[in-house]
Write a protein that holds these residues in place. Sequence first.
Motif, PDB file in Angstrom:
ATOM      1  N   ALA A   2      35.639  46.867  40.678  1.00  0.00           N
ATOM      2  CA  ALA A   2      36.530  45.804  40.215  1.00  0.00           C
ATOM      3  C   ALA A   2      37.947  45.942  40.749  1.00  0.00           C
ATOM      4  O   ALA A   2      38.816  45.153  40.392  1.00  0.00           O
ATOM      5  CB  ALA A   2      36.559  45.786  38.688  1.00  0.00           C
ATOM      6  N   ARG A   3      38.200  46.949  41.585  1.00  0.00           N
ATOM      7  CA  ARG A   3      39.512  47.193  42.192  1.00  0.00           C
ATOM      8  C   ARG A   3      40.567  47.546  41.142  1.00  0.00           C
ATOM      9  O   ARG A   3      41.670  47.011  41.136  1.00  0.00           O
ATOM     10  CB  ARG A   3      39.967  45.982  43.025  1.00  0.00           C
ATOM     11  CG  ARG A   3      38.979  45.600  44.128  1.00  0.00           C
ATOM     12  CD  ARG A   3      39.548  44.489  44.986  1.00  0.00           C
ATOM     13  NE  ARG A   3      38.605  44.131  46.042  1.00  0.00           N
ATOM     14  CZ  ARG A   3      38.065  42.943  46.178  1.00  0.00           C
ATOM     15  NH1 ARG A   3      38.365  41.970  45.337  1.00  0.00           N
ATOM     16  NH2 ARG A   3      37.207  42.692  47.151  1.00  0.00           N
ATOM     17  N   GLY A   4      40.184  48.453  40.253  1.00  0.00           N
ATOM     18  CA  GLY A   4      41.109  48.921  39.234  1.00  0.00           C
ATOM     19  C   GLY A   4      41.660  50.294  39.576  1.00  0.00           C
ATOM     20  O   GLY A   4      41.496  50.792  40.694  1.00  0.00           O
ATOM     21  N   ASN A   5      42.284  50.927  38.599  1.00  0.00           N
ATOM     22  CA  ASN A   5      42.929  52.222  38.781  1.00  0.00           C
ATOM     23  C   ASN A   5      41.876  53.317  38.625  1.00  0.00           C
ATOM     24  O   ASN A   5      41.583  53.765  37.512  1.00  0.00           O
ATOM     25  CB  ASN A   5      44.052  52.391  37.756  1.00  0.00           C
ATOM     26  CG  ASN A   5      44.896  53.621  38.031  1.00  0.00           C
ATOM     27  OD1 ASN A   5      44.462  54.557  38.683  1.00  0.00           O
ATOM     28  ND2 ASN A   5      46.118  53.621  37.514  1.00  0.00           N
TER      29      ASN A   5
ATOM     30  N   CYS B 277      28.059  45.732  32.621  1.00  0.00           N
ATOM     31  CA  CYS B 277      29.296  46.082  33.333  1.00  0.00           C
ATOM     32  C   CYS B 277      29.143  45.965  34.838  1.00  0.00           C
ATOM     33  O   CYS B 277      30.127  45.719  35.544  1.00  0.00           O
ATOM     34  CB  CYS B 277      29.741  47.494  32.948  1.00  0.00           C
ATOM     35  SG  CYS B 277      30.320  47.607  31.238  1.00  0.00           S
ATOM     36  N   ALA B 278      27.929  46.117  35.367  1.00  0.00           N
ATOM     37  CA  ALA B 278      27.718  45.906  36.802  1.00  0.00           C
ATOM     38  C   ALA B 278      28.027  44.462  37.177  1.00  0.00           C
ATOM     39  O   ALA B 278      28.704  44.180  38.170  1.00  0.00           O
ATOM     40  CB  ALA B 278      26.282  46.261  37.177  1.00  0.00           C
TER      41      ALA B 278
ATOM     42  N   LYS C 267      31.553  43.101  39.342  1.00  0.00           N
ATOM     43  CA  LYS C 267      31.437  42.278  40.540  1.00  0.00           C
ATOM     44  C   LYS C 267      32.190  40.968  40.386  1.00  0.00           C
ATOM     45  O   LYS C 267      32.817  40.479  41.323  1.00  0.00           O
ATOM     46  CB  LYS C 267      29.968  42.022  40.848  1.00  0.00           C
ATOM     47  CG  LYS C 267      29.218  43.265  41.325  1.00  0.00           C
ATOM     48  CD  LYS C 267      27.753  42.975  41.572  1.00  0.00           C
ATOM     49  CE  LYS C 267      27.012  44.230  42.027  1.00  0.00           C
ATOM     50  NZ  LYS C 267      25.561  43.966  42.227  1.00  0.00           N
ATOM     51  N   ARG C 268      32.159  40.378  39.204  1.00  0.00           N
ATOM     52  CA  ARG C 268      32.896  39.133  38.973  1.00  0.00           C
ATOM     53  C   ARG C 268      34.401  39.361  38.994  1.00  0.00           C
ATOM     54  O   ARG C 268      35.154  38.526  39.491  1.00  0.00           O
ATOM     55  CB  ARG C 268      32.467  38.519  37.645  1.00  0.00           C
ATOM     56  CG  ARG C 268      31.054  37.970  37.658  1.00  0.00           C
ATOM     57  CD  ARG C 268      30.735  37.190  36.410  1.00  0.00           C
ATOM     58  NE  ARG C 268      29.409  36.594  36.476  1.00  0.00           N
ATOM     59  CZ  ARG C 268      28.878  35.820  35.530  1.00  0.00           C
ATOM     60  NH1 ARG C 268      29.566  35.571  34.433  1.00  0.00           N
ATOM     61  NH2 ARG C 268      27.676  35.310  35.680  1.00  0.00           N
TER      62      ARG C 268
ATOM     63  N   THR D 165      39.522  38.058  42.075  1.00  0.00           N
ATOM     64  CA  THR D 165      40.905  38.520  42.221  1.00  0.00           C
ATOM     65  C   THR D 165      41.120  39.067  43.622  1.00  0.00           C
ATOM     66  O   THR D 165      40.185  39.431  44.316  1.00  0.00           O
ATOM     67  CB  THR D 165      41.224  39.632  41.213  1.00  0.00           C
ATOM     68  OG1 THR D 165      40.299  40.704  41.403  1.00  0.00           O
ATOM     69  CG2 THR D 165      41.116  39.128  39.782  1.00  0.00           C
ATOM     70  N   VAL D 166      42.408  39.151  44.025  1.00  0.00           N
ATOM     71  CA  VAL D 166      42.744  39.792  45.293  1.00  0.00           C
ATOM     72  C   VAL D 166      42.681  41.294  45.102  1.00  0.00           C
ATOM     73  O   VAL D 166      42.769  41.794  43.978  1.00  0.00           O
ATOM     74  CB  VAL D 166      44.167  39.398  45.754  1.00  0.00           C
ATOM     75  CG1 VAL D 166      44.238  37.924  46.011  1.00  0.00           C
ATOM     76  CG2 VAL D 166      45.209  39.830  44.729  1.00  0.00           C
TER      77      VAL D 166
END
Length: 362
Positions: free
Chosen positions: A129-132, A313-314, A318-319, A324-325
């Motif tokens: 998800a491109r998080g921390n 959560c998978a 992905k969503r 989001t960028v």
Amino acid sequence: MHRPVLKLPSWLPVDGFILALVGTVGLAALLPARGPAATVAEGASTGAVALLFFLYGARLSSREALDGLRHWRLHLTVLACTFVLFPVLGLAARFLVPEVLVPTLYTGLLFLCLVPSTVQSSIAFTAIARGNVAAAICAGSFSSLLGIVVTPLLAALVLHGNGGGFSAGSLLKIVCQLLLPFVAGQLLRRWIGGFLTRHRTVLGRVDRGSILLVVYAAFSAGVVQGIWHQVSALRLLCLLGVEAVLLAVMLAASSYVAGKLGFRRADRIAITFAGSKKSLAAGLPMASVLFGAQAGLVVLPLMLFHQMQLMVCAVLAKRMAAGTVPVARREGASAATPAGPGGAAEATAAVAAGQQPSGPRT
């Protein structure tokens, strides 16, 4: 957490480890350990639990944990979700007994609300998800570490009337089977850390083999005592419905709280995934210590919740990524890259390969 034991088709939304667990439960139902075999299985299960927590302690990087202390607000938020909000919701579900949940399944539901968060799946979904990712690593590791002490203490407070809780014997078991091996692993990490890193794939199989042994011993004892006659297919469907609501509430609540506290998007993602999950690998051996022969039915809600959280959560991760960028462009590369060696790509690749970037397996 997601580290499948088997190579499954990508379209099959089932964790390979869950399939192995189901097979182990089936084996225990058909060929339960009885008499001397039960004594051997119980002794082997005790040793497997000690080995698991020794490896957990040896894998946990003290440096990464110390590096993550600067995100203390984030970690406190995850811990509050894991050890405060989850138990409150578990206690609130008491009104579902006995119309919806039989007492033993409710005990299992309440117990799953007390176990620590996952490490590996939180890392994987946060990376997708491109998080921390660094925050997810540290938050999961802190939760697992504190869970060794906090989960039994919470069990003593809320499970005393539900077939669990503390006695002098269970306290001694917690210390000998969980805490001492974990501390020994931490103390020896300096000398064996390199070996564990080089052989993490093989040791991952040892991890899961130990967990399967714990499950076999627990479910065998349950079959011998006839506890499975307490549950019907309808009761299991009701349990699945309750757990679906629990997961939805925790996903929404953790995300909402993170937003209200002013965390940036990358941190909110880490909080959402780390704060809404429960660790199967930590919960199973703890249940075997706290519940003994009753552990077979008690851990069933945790096993079902584990698979449900992976599937949901998978899709969610992905969503989030598609809508989001990339976080690295929007908020800086440091938001998505762990402070220690590696990064989001390495963490995701490690999960796909069945490896552990940091902390205990889940």
